[in-house]
Motif scaffolding. Structure first.
Motif, mmCIF file in Angstrom:
data_model
loop_
_atom_site.group_PDB
_atom_site.id
_atom_site.type_symbol
_atom_site.label_atom_id
_atom_site.label_comp_id
_atom_site.label_asym_id
_atom_site.label_seq_id
_atom_site.Cartn_x
_atom_site.Cartn_y
_atom_site.Cartn_z
ATOM 1 N N TYR A 276 0.943 -1.087 -0.142
ATOM 2 C CA TYR A 276 0.090 0.084 -0.087
ATOM 3 C C TYR A 276 0.966 1.163 -0.018
ATOM 4 C CZ TYR A 276 -3.773 -3.115 1.326
ATOM 5 O OH TYR A 276 -4.592 -4.299 1.298
ATOM 6 N N GLU B 173 -11.181 3.098 -0.878
ATOM 7 C CA GLU B 173 -11.721 1.347 -0.912
ATOM 8 C C GLU B 173 -10.125 0.853 -0.421
ATOM 9 O OE1 GLU B 173 -14.170 -0.348 -0.840
ATOM 10 O OE2 GLU B 173 -15.166 1.562 -0.898
ATOM 11 N N LEU B 174 -9.000 1.561 -0.841
ATOM 12 C CA LEU B 174 -7.562 1.226 -0.564
ATOM 13 C C LEU B 174 -7.367 1.157 1.010
ATOM 14 C CD1 LEU B 174 -5.464 2.813 -3.265
ATOM 15 C CD2 LEU B 174 -5.736 0.095 -2.748
ATOM 16 N N ARG C 249 -9.387 -1.600 2.455
ATOM 17 C CA ARG C 249 -8.787 -2.883 2.311
ATOM 18 C C ARG C 249 -7.580 -3.070 3.245
ATOM 19 N NH1 ARG C 249 -6.731 -3.967 -3.563
ATOM 20 N NH2 ARG C 249 -4.686 -3.499 -2.657
ATOM 21 N N SER D 12 -15.043 7.597 5.014
ATOM 22 C CA SER D 12 -15.998 8.289 4.281
ATOM 23 C C SER D 12 -15.993 9.752 4.961
ATOM 24 C CB SER D 12 -17.237 7.665 4.277
ATOM 25 O OG SER D 12 -17.233 6.598 3.296
ATOM 26 N N ALA E 8 -10.784 10.253 -2.476
ATOM 27 C CA ALA E 8 -11.360 9.727 -3.564
ATOM 28 C C ALA E 8 -11.912 8.227 -3.322
ATOM 29 C CB ALA E 8 -10.247 9.928 -4.602
ATOM 30 N N THR E 9 -12.753 7.893 -4.267
ATOM 31 C CA THR E 9 -13.470 6.362 -4.059
ATOM 32 C C THR E 9 -12.332 5.460 -3.897
ATOM 33 O OG1 THR E 9 -15.544 7.098 -5.182
ATOM 34 C CG2 THR E 9 -15.150 4.960 -4.951
ATOM 35 N N ASP E 10 -11.390 5.553 -4.996
ATOM 36 C CA ASP E 10 -10.413 4.469 -5.093
ATOM 37 C C ASP E 10 -9.505 4.347 -3.997
ATOM 38 O OD1 ASP E 10 -9.157 6.864 -5.854
ATOM 39 O OD2 ASP E 10 -7.914 5.851 -7.300
ATOM 40 N N GLU E 11 -9.053 5.672 -3.533
ATOM 41 C CA GLU E 11 -8.502 5.794 -2.179
ATOM 42 C C GLU E 11 -9.099 5.152 -0.978
ATOM 43 O OE1 GLU E 11 -5.174 9.002 0.182
ATOM 44 O OE2 GLU E 11 -6.684 9.742 -1.240
ATOM 45 N N ARG F 40 -15.466 1.549 6.586
ATOM 46 C CA ARG F 40 -15.518 2.520 5.485
ATOM 47 C C ARG F 40 -16.346 3.751 6.026
ATOM 48 N NH1 ARG F 40 -17.369 -1.173 2.697
ATOM 49 N NH2 ARG F 40 -15.544 -1.432 1.262
ATOM 50 N N LEU G 133 0.272 4.645 -2.075
ATOM 51 C CA LEU G 133 -1.188 4.695 -2.284
ATOM 52 C C LEU G 133 -2.017 5.358 -1.043
ATOM 53 C CD1 LEU G 133 -1.284 1.179 -3.481
ATOM 54 C CD2 LEU G 133 -1.289 3.345 -4.968
#
Length: 278
Positions: A91, A147-148, A151, A135, A142-145, A131, A94
């Motif tokens: 990660y 979710e990372l 995860r 949020s 951002a959505t992708d960050e 999450r 990221l």
């Protein structure tokens, strides 16, 4: 010598200890370099965590610094020679570095103690709870960050070391998502607290004597007490505290919080009642 671009918290930890030992011995970085037969810049790089250091050099330096605590020296050597590339490294670049640093410290910790006031600690969060927490970050992820981050948090679940959590009723009642997510989070707390290595204590709103010890923190035990670390949330991310005097204060603070909390059996009953209310 290849300079590091971004030292980890554990590497900074090692560098700080070597600098403290040198300063306690009353030596300058130039004098320390002379003892090793290297350029002064190399000592500066080692003490800034921009360069690694071998076991031989750690032992020579600590000997010159008149450090006679063999257990402490062995622990510092282990830190210097560790080449673990943990699961969190995938990660890097990221997500925020402080998340990775906490994962690394947690991986090497001998024990962990948390005080949680507003949120359930990350190591005990469900995916939906995590999450919702991410949020709510400002600025918004951002959505992708996002979710990372979720995860990464889920990959860090699983408590294998002795773990003590003192959690305030506020953190149990605040709905970071919806009713169902809160119920699932309380169920997970009950499940995890049943493990032999985990102790969960609750501070109810109506319990006296809490204000003097308030404040969230994570206390991670090192191989020796001098190498413990406290992690606290700050506006820009996380603060890592390892000064010996401050560590003593945080140890005392945890015991104060623990002393005014419910015992583990009462705490489980308390969490169970809150879950039924939902």
């Amino acid at each position: 010598m290849v300079k590091r671009r971004e030292p980890t918290a554990r590497q900074m930890w090692l560098a700080t200890e070597l600098r403290r030992l040198r300063e306690a011995a009353g030596l300058t970085s130039r004098q320390a370099a002379s003892l090793l037969g290297v350029a002064p810049a190399q000592i500066t790089h080692i003490e800034s965590a921009l360069a690694g250091v071998s076991e031989q050099r750690v032992r020579r330096l600590t000997s010159h610094y008149a450090c006679t605590d063999a257990e402490f020296v062995d622990a510092v050597v282990a830190m210097a020679t560790d080449r673990t590339r943990g699961w969190w490294e995938e990660y890097r670049g990221l997500i925020p570095t402080s998340f990775l640093d906490l994962s690394e410290l947690n991986h090497h910790a001998a024990f962990r103690r948390d005080v949680a006031i507003l949120y359930v600690p990350g190591v005990m969060q469900t995916e939906e709870y995590a999450r919702a927490v991410f949020s709510g970050r400002v600025p918004e992820l951002a959505t992708d960050e996002l979710e990372l981050c979720v995860r990464h948090r889920m990959a860090g679940q699983g408590i294998r070391i002795p773990y003590e959590l003192v959690i305030h009723e506020a953190a149990l009642r605040i709905r970071v998502a919806d009713r169902a997510a809160s119920r699932a989070q309380l169920a997970k707390l009950l499940e995890v607290s049943d493990a032999d290595n985990v102790t969960v204590r609750v501070i109810p709103f109506d319990l006296d004597g809490f204000a003097r010890a308030a404040g969230s923190m994570s206390y991670l035990g090192g191989p020796v007490p001098k190498l413990d670390t406290v992690v606290r949330d700050v506006p820009h991310g996380s603060a890592f505290i390892d000064a010996e005097a401050q560590l003593g204060a945080f140890r005392a603070r945890f015991r104060r919080v623990e002393a005014v909390s419910l015992d583990p059996a009462q705490s489980r009953d308390f969490i169970g009642r809150l879950k039924k209310e939902l």
